[in-house]
Design an enzyme around this catalytic site. Structure first.
Site, PDB file in Angstrom:
ATOM      1  N   LYS A  76       0.663  -1.274   0.039  1.00 44.94           N
ATOM      2  CA  LYS A  76      -0.058   0.135   0.046  1.00 44.94           C
ATOM      3  C   LYS A  76       0.898   1.185   0.045  1.00 44.94           C
ATOM      4  CE  LYS A  76      -3.598  -2.628   0.480  1.00 44.94           C
ATOM      5  NZ  LYS A  76      -3.081  -3.821   0.353  1.00 44.94           N
ATOM      6  N   GLU A  92      -2.860   6.531   7.580  1.00 40.52           N
ATOM      7  CA  GLU A  92      -3.283   7.726   6.850  1.00 40.52           C
ATOM      8  C   GLU A  92      -4.685   8.178   7.268  1.00 40.52           C
ATOM      9  OE1 GLU A  92      -4.106   5.739   2.999  1.00 40.52           O
ATOM     10  OE2 GLU A  92      -6.150   5.039   3.761  1.00 40.52           O
ATOM     11  N   HIS A 123     -14.724  -2.400   7.684  1.00 47.47           N
ATOM     12  CA  HIS A 123     -14.201  -2.400   6.309  1.00 47.47           C
ATOM     13  C   HIS A 123     -14.721  -3.719   5.607  1.00 47.47           C
ATOM     14  CE1 HIS A 123     -11.906   0.612   8.749  1.00 47.47           C
ATOM     15  NE2 HIS A 123     -11.484  -0.501   9.619  1.00 47.47           N
ATOM     16  N   ARG A 144      -6.432  -8.633  -8.135  1.00 44.86           N
ATOM     17  CA  ARG A 144      -7.331 -10.373  -8.329  1.00 44.86           C
ATOM     18  C   ARG A 144      -8.655  -9.917  -8.669  1.00 44.86           C
ATOM     19  NH1 ARG A 144     -10.319  -9.514  -3.713  1.00 44.86           N
ATOM     20  NH2 ARG A 144      -9.264  -8.681  -1.977  1.00 44.86           N
TER      21      ARG A 144
END
Length: 695
Positions: free
Chosen positions: A126, A201, A236, A296
């Site tokens: 990431k 973040e 999430h 993917r």
């Protein structure tokens, strides 16, 4: 479906799917349609899984945990060799985004049905991927070093650099939480992905999760097959997904053009090949930021297939064989919505559930693992009746997908199919899915990632289940009909019938932590109730069979379907009652209980089978209400078992590393106030599976 390109290629003859459950069955479906042989791999708990029986060949991976089985790349490659497969499809999760595994597959002389390992490595980090995207002109959120987090940054999101699925993520709202969040997220990431790297973040409390499905070949063609919106999430993890995005539709074509171009730019920046998804967090004004790229196939790929008519697994195979994509991207038409059916209890803090699937019937299903016709329902399921849902893997049972010309039709048709489904033997999120789909915010397309923060699942579903007292009455009448059917004589006489008034015949049922006691008798004047249900002043029995009861409630005739389900132990039985009024499952209480089977007072019991990963108290400790006492790992999640009231620990019955069954006594607490305690789970530190960042 779009026609297959005719560029000369090296045909794939046999595919091993390095995965399990629903995605393995999905890949097999396309392979069968193309005449390609299929190979499954399976762990010990998956020996009887449907994906194993559907494959042309299957290879056992000894063990139960993912680290011993589906994450063992060497065993998977050896399985492909033994079974004669010449290609490996990774599915999603497990090794699907492991660049080293992709390299090993190629080094073994096998075809890798996925992107180039270099692209996986770049986008799998990431940290590196965000820098690469920034260099390509794709909007990104600023990355913050954990040690540099200050009050002005809060709230922030601690996120695993590798992998996805919501694992290795922690939302931090105070500076005091930062170190613990980084440590626990890093530990979880290392366990799930083999890489402990995390980053921090800015965390946006709400927004819209919008993603672009990309597909690229080795000949320079990059497709952006429209966008999806997946804003309804918990922890999430996506719950409901759709294509196209209602936000993008509302903002207008300029946003769509910018978004799709950003997806193409992201794929081109890393020389991407195959199917992938570029994820963004978008705001109502049309602005958006890059979150990550999943290298993917996504769980929610069926909605894109529905609106574009594209077999994405088929296109993955095309690209892997070296074929060129047509220059023209497929265009989108109509609307598709997908709901993920999970074995979990949203009203118990989303706690995963275990058990055996006794029934899984969705009305209106026209296709499985393939695009449905308009006004049709597609069902992609990893389980069938008899499948055992354990603790080793993700709790998703199935995906239910609608397709219709308009969004309103697609949403309402999906809600209707779910509402009328028969799902027995295990607690699911079905009622929550229905109420979410029909919520005004979702219907008007404004629901964002904060939806379940604003609307508690218990509040959303409080009126959806069949009233326990009515379900108990129906179950008692059906049980009486069962007893009559078992008689050698007098089978035409209702159970409870008396020629003269007598005592009521009673049945006792368990509903959660409560008991439902039904007293009834059938006399010359029909059904008499000891305590009529509050939902009706007048109840008339029309018909009672072991599997069906018809009642007249205040002049309205209602039909109730009844299913009897064997319990986990001898003499234990459950009864499921389904009707247009809702569904409810009750436990039939035996008339006589073995005292040895009773749980001692004050016992904290395991809410599900799992492994003890932490013991935080010892006998003699004084605990406060809500204090974590033990940590139980189940279904890739850590569950804190907490004290519901202040008390003193009198016994700890387990140790770290110990496997426990559901209902097993973990510890005993003497409540200082009432001399009793019970199990409580706090999943605030647990994380499930998904593919993104927004909360």
């Amino acid at each position: 479906m779009n026609p297959v390109a005719t560029t000369p290629a090296t045909p794939i003859r046999s595919v091993l799917v390095a995965n399990r459950g629903e995605i393995a069955r999905r890949v097999f479906a396309t392979c069968r349609a193309r005449g390609i042989a299929t190979v499954a791999v399976f762990s010990d708990p998956d020996a009887d899984s449907p994906h194993v029986s559907e494959a042309d060949a299957a290879v056992h991976l000894p063990g139960s945990s993912p680290t011993d089985t589906y994450l063992r790349g060497d065993l998977v490659i050896e399985a492909a060799r033994r079974a004669g497969a010449d290609a490996i499809h990774p599915g999603y999760g497990f090794l699907s985004e492991n660049a080293d595994f992709a390299e090993q597959v190629r080094a073994a002389g096998l075809t890798w049905i996925g992107p180039d390992p270099r692209a996986i490595a770049v986008m799998g980090s990431k940290v590196e991927s965000k820098q690469r995207m920034a260099d390509a002109g794709v909007p990104v959120l600023e990355r913050i070093a954990p040690e540099a987090v200050s009050e002005e940054h809060l709230p922030v999101l601690v996120k695993a650099s590798a992998g996805g699925g919501g694992r290795g993520m922690r939302v931090v709202r105070t500076l005091a939480e930062v170190d613990d969040a980084v440590e626990s997220a890093s530990r979880e990431a290392a366990s799930a992905f083999g890489d402990p790297t995390v980053f921090v973040e800015r965390y946006l409390e709400s927004g819209h999760h919008v993603e672009v499905q990309v597909l690229a070949d080795a000949h320079g063609t990059v497709w952006a097959l429209g966008e999806r919106e997946c804003s309804l999430q918990r922890r999430h993890q996506k719950v409901i997904e759709e294509a196209p995005s209602p936000l993008v539709e509302r903002v207008g074509p300029q946003m769509r053009e910018r978004l799709l171009q950003a997806g193409r730019d992201a794929a081109a920046a890393v020389g991407y090949r195959g199917a992938g998804t570029v994820e963004f967090l978008a705001l109502p004004d049309g602005s958006f930021w890059f979150l990550e790229m999943n290298t993917r196939l996504q769980v929610e790929h069926p909605v894109t297939e529905a609106v574009t008519g594209t077999d994405l697994v088929g296109r993955q195979i095309d690209v892997a064989e070296g074929r060129a994509l047509p220059a023209q991207e497929p265009s989108a038409r109509g609307w598709s919505v997908e709901a993920r059916l999970y074995a979990e209890d949203p009203n118990a803090d989303w706690r995963p559930q275990t058990g055996t699937v006794a029934a899984l019937s969705v009305p209106g299903v026209s296709t499985r693992f393939a695009v449905a016709p308009e006004h049709g329902i597609r069902l992609d399921s990893g389980v069938e009746v008899g499948s055992v849902i354990g603790t080793h893997y993700d709790a998703m049972l199935a995906k239910v997908i609608s397709r219709a010309p308009t969004r309103e039709e697609a949403v309402r048709e999906l809600a209707a199919a779910l509402r009328r489904s028969r799902i027995h033997g295990i607690t699911t999120n079905r009622d929550l899915l229905v109420e979410s789909l029909l919520h005004p915010e979702f219907l008007d397309g404004t629901a964002d990632t904060g939806f379940y923060g604003r609307y508690d699942p218990g509040t959303l579903t409080k009126d959806t289940a069949l009233a326990p007292e009515l379900a108990g009455l129906v179950a008692a009448l059906a049980d009486g009909a069962r007893q009559v059917a078992r008689r050698p004589v007098l089978q035409l006489v209702h159970t409870g019938f008396r020629n003269v008034p007598s005592t009521f015949q009673r049945r006792t049922f368990a509903h959660g932590d409560h008991e439902v006691v039904v007293g009834h008798r059938v006399g010359r004047d029909g059904l008499e109730l000891e305590s009529p249900p509050s939902c009706a002043d007048r109840v008339v029995l029309v018909e009672a069979e072991p599997t069906c009861v018809v009642l007249d409630l205040d002049g309205v005739r209602r039909r109730f379907d009844v299913a009897w389900i064997a319990g986990d132990g001898p003499g234990q039985e459950m009864v499921a009652v389904d009707s247009p009024l809702g569904s409810s499952t009750l436990g039939l209480r035996p008339r006589f209980v073995d005292p040895s089977a009773l749980t001692p007072g004050g016992a904290l019991v395991a809410p599900m089978p799992g492994t003890i990963t932490g013991v935080h108290v010892e006998p003699g400790d004084v605990v406060e209400a809500g204090q974590p006492m033990l940590t139980l790992e189940a279904m890739k999640m850590d569950h804190a078992v907490t004290a519901p009231a202040a008390g003193t620990v009198t016994r700890v019955a387990v140790a770290v590393g110990q496997q426990v069954d559901q209902g097993a006594t973990l510890a005993v607490v003497e409540d200082d106030a009432a001399g009793d305690a019970s199990v409580a789970t706090d999943d605030s530190d647990s994380r499930d599976t998904d593919e993104r960042n927004a909360g």
